[in-house]
Motif scaffolding. Structure first.
Motif, mmCIF file in Angstrom:
data_model
loop_
_atom_site.group_PDB
_atom_site.id
_atom_site.type_symbol
_atom_site.label_atom_id
_atom_site.label_comp_id
_atom_site.label_asym_id
_atom_site.label_seq_id
_atom_site.Cartn_x
_atom_site.Cartn_y
_atom_site.Cartn_z
ATOM 1 N N ARG A 1 0.902 -1.162 0.041
ATOM 2 C CA ARG A 1 0.168 0.014 -0.072
ATOM 3 C C ARG A 1 1.014 1.090 -0.055
ATOM 4 N NH1 ARG A 1 -5.307 -0.451 3.622
ATOM 5 N NH2 ARG A 1 -5.868 1.284 2.325
ATOM 6 N N ASP B 1 -7.155 -0.361 -2.401
ATOM 7 C CA ASP B 1 -5.744 -0.579 -1.324
ATOM 8 C C ASP B 1 -4.739 -0.333 -2.063
ATOM 9 O OD1 ASP B 1 -6.399 -3.348 -2.312
ATOM 10 O OD2 ASP B 1 -5.179 -3.935 -0.832
ATOM 11 N N THR C 1 -4.352 3.929 -1.737
ATOM 12 C CA THR C 1 -4.856 4.545 -0.565
ATOM 13 C C THR C 1 -3.957 4.011 0.662
ATOM 14 O OG1 THR C 1 -6.592 2.991 -0.082
ATOM 15 C CG2 THR C 1 -7.249 4.985 -1.002
ATOM 16 N N ASN C 2 -3.670 4.849 1.575
ATOM 17 C CA ASN C 2 -3.139 4.607 2.827
ATOM 18 C C ASN C 2 -4.049 3.880 3.749
ATOM 19 O OD1 ASN C 2 -1.316 6.534 1.649
ATOM 20 N ND2 ASN C 2 -1.020 7.499 3.674
ATOM 21 N N SER C 3 -3.233 2.776 4.317
ATOM 22 C CA SER C 3 -3.952 2.521 5.741
ATOM 23 C C SER C 3 -3.938 3.307 6.717
ATOM 24 C CB SER C 3 -3.034 1.110 6.149
ATOM 25 O OG SER C 3 -1.834 1.393 6.775
ATOM 26 N N ASP D 1 0.819 -0.694 7.299
ATOM 27 C CA ASP D 1 0.090 -1.967 6.861
ATOM 28 C C ASP D 1 1.016 -3.015 5.820
ATOM 29 O OD1 ASP D 1 -1.777 -4.052 6.328
ATOM 30 O OD2 ASP D 1 -3.379 -2.728 5.820
ATOM 31 N N ILE E 1 -1.881 -6.684 1.659
ATOM 32 C CA ILE E 1 -2.597 -6.184 0.569
ATOM 33 C C ILE E 1 -3.775 -7.120 0.443
ATOM 34 C CG2 ILE E 1 -0.894 -4.627 -0.629
ATOM 35 C CD1 ILE E 1 -0.523 -6.946 -2.605
ATOM 36 N N SER E 2 -4.898 -6.750 -0.335
ATOM 37 C CA SER E 2 -6.154 -7.711 -0.735
ATOM 38 C C SER E 2 -5.246 -8.595 -1.685
ATOM 39 C CB SER E 2 -7.165 -6.897 -1.203
ATOM 40 O OG SER E 2 -6.873 -6.364 -2.247
ATOM 41 N N SER F 1 -5.446 -7.102 -4.951
ATOM 42 C CA SER F 1 -4.196 -6.069 -5.544
ATOM 43 C C SER F 1 -3.066 -6.963 -5.767
ATOM 44 C CB SER F 1 -3.798 -5.654 -4.040
ATOM 45 O OG SER F 1 -4.931 -4.706 -3.868
ATOM 46 N N ARG G 1 -6.111 -11.314 3.361
ATOM 47 C CA ARG G 1 -4.950 -10.426 3.104
ATOM 48 C C ARG G 1 -3.722 -11.338 2.726
ATOM 49 N NH1 ARG G 1 -6.309 -11.719 7.752
ATOM 50 N NH2 ARG G 1 -4.973 -12.364 9.354
#
Length: 189
Positions: free
Chosen positions: A68, A117, A120-122, A127, A130-131, A134, A173
């Motif tokens: 991320r 994700d 964008t930031n966590s 973090d 990632i998903s 992603s 994740r």
């Protein structure tokens, strides 16, 4: 004078109780879950420290999976990220820059398939995950640069996908550090 004496005794007693509590919790953690108690550190095959499972890292090589966006460059000395409102021009600029960079690095993947994700930031900026979407979105780039077949990379992502905690909490994740270590092993073969 009596009040001062009682206050000092109570303070000393509470300090001793807190120290005993901290030692007990630390001792229990060291006995029952030493890996987590020591920061979930990750080592390579030569017992060289690589990082922590809990703190993301910046991977700049396009041959590796990227995590991320981090406003603090994954500096664990402090965590946090600007909490911009959706209407904030700085947020819009940052997202536009992330999308532009994504387009340049991943020309084979349409932007409308870009998981949010990755741009964008966590909340913490640290973090490490990632998903799965992603990770899968990055496969065309990595495959073309490494020569590793896409289906092999997809299997690697699936193998490193962690489910929801207790089957209920959080989201699926992929830990980017562990995934990239496995990718490094594939590249070494």
């Amino acid at each position: 004078m009596k009040t001062i004496t009682v206050t000092i005794r109570t303070s000393i007693l509470l300090m001793i109780i807190v120290m005993i509590y901290q030692l007990a919790v630390t001792g229990i953690a060291q006995v029952f879950m030493p890996h987590k108690a020591n920061g979930s550190l990750v080592y390579d095959g030569n017992n060289q420290l690589i990082g922590s499972e809990l703190i993301g890292q910046t991977f700049v090589s396009p041959r590796y999976f990227h995590g991320r966006v981090s406003s603090i460059e994954y500096n664990a000395a402090s965590s946090g990220t600007p909490n911009y409102a959706p209407s904030n021009p700085d947020l819009l600029r940052r997202v536009q820059n992330s999308v532009t960079k994504w387009k340049a690095d991943n020309p084979d993947v349409p932007v409308n398939n870009l998981p949010v994700d990755l741009i964008t930031n966590s909340g913490s900026g640290l973090d490490p995950d990632i998903s799965p979407a992603s990770a899968l979105a990055q496969i065309p780039r990595i495959s073309s640069l490494t020569g590793i077949q896409k289906n092999t990379l997809e299997k690697l992502v699936i193998e490193h996908t962690q489910g929801r905690d207790l089957g209920l909490f959080g989201e699926e994740r992929v830990n980017v550090l562990k995934l990239n270590m496995a990718l490094s092993e594939l590249l070494a073969k």
